[in-house]
Design an enzyme around this catalytic site. Structure first.
Site, PDB file in Angstrom:
ATOM      1  N   GLY A  14      -0.642   8.487  -8.185  1.00 55.35           N
ATOM      2  CA  GLY A  14      -2.138   8.239  -7.471  1.00 55.35           C
ATOM      3  C   GLY A  14      -2.924   7.767  -8.032  1.00 55.35           C
ATOM      4  N   CYS A  54       4.167   4.188   1.042  1.00 51.95           N
ATOM      5  CA  CYS A  54       2.702   3.481   0.885  1.00 51.95           C
ATOM      6  C   CYS A  54       2.484   2.078   1.274  1.00 51.95           C
ATOM      7  CB  CYS A  54       2.230   3.591  -0.532  1.00 51.95           C
ATOM      8  SG  CYS A  54       3.275   2.583  -1.245  1.00 51.95           S
TER       9      CYS A  54
END
Length: 553
Positions: free
Chosen positions: A200, A251
């Protein structure tokens, strides 16, 4: 013995792992390319043997994704990666340029710290272990707390295989009691030379703030533009395969679809035919309230990598059992349009534009929420590809799926599970991270010029002290003078010098056709006298022509 708190025990474990890893790194630095290759092949064998069980552990522990797809990711992180990096030079002399007298020599970074995300907890360990060892380094991992067991097991599998093939003790380590204190301690341990942070934004920022080199990656928010010349069936097939791969946990997977008004109906029909469910506005709002916390942009981890059916049930809507992805129409980007942000699950935003120019502006807006990462375009027009190549994304993928294309599985990019976002995305690299990012490249440079006579030997350097022509020395920019202007120091003789020399030669050698006698102006008075004799350019030109004619006789 005193019973230490969990965070204190984890900090001590981190320190021990760092010390062991640093010693292992020193020994790895002495290994040959052949020894390293033997270790890698042992690691591949172990990774393939445990690929399925590690994938199952990851799904059971995190709830994210699919066992089959995670198994394939473990395969990609070992076998496919090895095929990609096998011939990559990372040890010893990398190249030699004899003409320039330069040798490039590889030097390992040392001990690497690998931060592991919960979305790809086992494939990331395999991948980072492989590239670290290929570069002659040791590595120690910090797992995500929600994926600690499967991450630790993956690290153990890689370590055991490496030791079996001759790697030193401590070459691959992993924190068994993950805490923020342990991760922070490992980041700041003096033994750690480089951090690879996959996770993150907060974790990546912490890695860059640790006071040492770090490779971090940002969030993705990849738009997929289906341009009017695209093969719609193939484009939709690639997007669906990518977005459903491990339920969208990579991602680089598509986050939005952009089509044009002229192919809108065909795109929608093909998406529906291949298993996409288009939500109503009311259904979209319910799903958004579920996916994003408190109306913000941070995704609820409970629904990362989930099937459309799980998401729909939790949101209180009904979707077919055959639905593979959920699609919600959006009229804008940013606040008020939650689906315009990253969604690591089986949900897509959908946009319709008039033409490629509008698609261009929309892509730019979407990429601001995942800047520097990835975007894809489906088209048959190479000129359109070139127009989109300037977009702020480090990977512009053409006619392929984002998950497979971005990681190099379906493209010629390096196979990787850490994808740089470049400086615009706050990353120190823009490429798919490979072993070459984990070495220092030293330069061995041989002398090519004589240092003692460097100035005299340089024919491109002109200065009165070198040429000996002090009469025409340039005036400093800090000085003022009333003396007649002379030529730049870039020329040994000015026009006045030439003419004066010619006139003096003519006066001494009138009528002679023999070899000319070279004369030069030796005083400022001579120069002024020579210059005073010219009243116009024609006179000067005539004298120069006479001089040239005389010199050619």
């Amino acid at each position: 013995m005193e019973n230490f708190d969990l965070d204190l025990r984890s900090v001590q474990e981190a320190r021990n792992l760092a010390r062991q890893g640093a010693e292992a790194a020193k020994k790895m630095a002495c290994m040959t390319a052949e020894q390293i290759d033997k270790i890698l092949r042992s690691m591949i064998e172990a990774a393939e043997e445990h690929a399925s069980c590690l994938a199952k552990m990851a799904v059971e522990e995190t709830g994210f994704g699919k066992v089959l797809d995670k198994t394939y990711k473990n395969h990609a992180a070992s076998t496919l990666l090895y095929e990609d990096i096998r011939d990559m030079k990372t040890v010893g002399i990398l190249s030699e340029d004899k003409a320039r007298g330069i040798l490039e020599v590889a030097a390992p970074a040392g001990l690497i710290m690998g931060i592991v995300p919960s979305t790809n907890p086992t494939s990331t360990v395999i991948y980072k272990s492989m590239i670290a060892i290929k570069a002659g380094n040791a590595i120690v991992f910090s797992p995500h707390p929600s994926a600690a067991k499967c991450t630790l097991r993956a690290a153990e599998v890689m370590k055991e295989a490496a030791l079996k093939a001759g790697a030193p003790e401590g070459v691959i380590g992993c924190i068994s009691t993950p805490t923020m204190a342990a991760t922070n301690e490992l980041m700041h341990c003096k033994e750690v030379a480089l951090i690879i942070a996959t996770g993150g934004p907060g974790m990546v920022k912490a890695a860059y703030s640790a006071g040492k080199p770090a490779i971090g990656v940002g969030a993705g928010n990849s738009p997929a533009y289906i341009e009017r010349t695209a093969d719609v069936k193939s484009a939709v097939s690639a997007i669906m395969a990518s977005k459903t791969f491990d339920n969208g946990t990579i991602c680089a997977s598509e986050q939005s679809i952009i089509c044009e008004e002229c192919n809108h109906d065909e795109v929608v029909a093909e998406l529906q035919r291949q298993g996409a469910y288009f939500m109503t506005r009311e259904e979209t709002e319910k799903v958004c309230r579920l996916l994003f916390k408190n109306g913000g942009h941070a995704m609820n981890a409970k629904f990362v990598g989930r099937t459309p059916q799980v998401i729909a049930q939790a949101a209180g809507i009904s979707v077919p059992e055959t639905a593979k992805v959920l699609i919600g129409g959006q009229d804008g980007v940013g606040d008020g349009y939650p689906l315009s942000y990253e969604k690591l699950t089986t949900v897509l935003a959908f946009y319709t534009v008039k033409d490629w120019q509008e698609a261009c502006h929309l892509s730019m807006d979407l990429l601001q929420n995942g800047i520097g990462h990835t975007m894809s375009i489906h088209t048959k027009d190479d000129e359109i590809v070139r127009k989109f190549a300037v977009k702020p994304a480090s990977r512009i993928l053409v006619n392929t799926g984002g998950s497979m294309g971005g990681t190099g599985i379906s493209t010629g990019l390096n196979v990787a599970f850490t994808l740089g976002c470049g400086t615009c995305g706050g990353s120190s690299v823009s490429e798919n991270v490979s072993p070459l990012n984990l070495i220092n490249i030293k330069k061995v440079a041989y002398g090519l010029k004589n240092c003692a006579t460097l100035i005299e030997d340089d024919r491109t350097f002109h200065h009165p002290e070198v040429t000996g022509n002090t009469a025409t020395a340039p005036v400093s920019c800090c000085e003022t003078t009333t003396a007649p202007a002379t030529s730049s120091c870039a020329h040994e003789f000015s026009p006045a010098d030439i003419v004066a020399s010619f006139e003096k030669k003519q006066s001494h050698c009138a009528g002679s056709c023999g070899a000319s006698v070279e004369q030069t102006v030796t005083s400022q008075n001579q120069l002024e006298q020579a210059s005073a004799g010219f009243t116009d350019d024609a006179h000067l030109a005539d004298l120069v022509r006479q001089l040239i004619s005389s010199m050619n006789k």
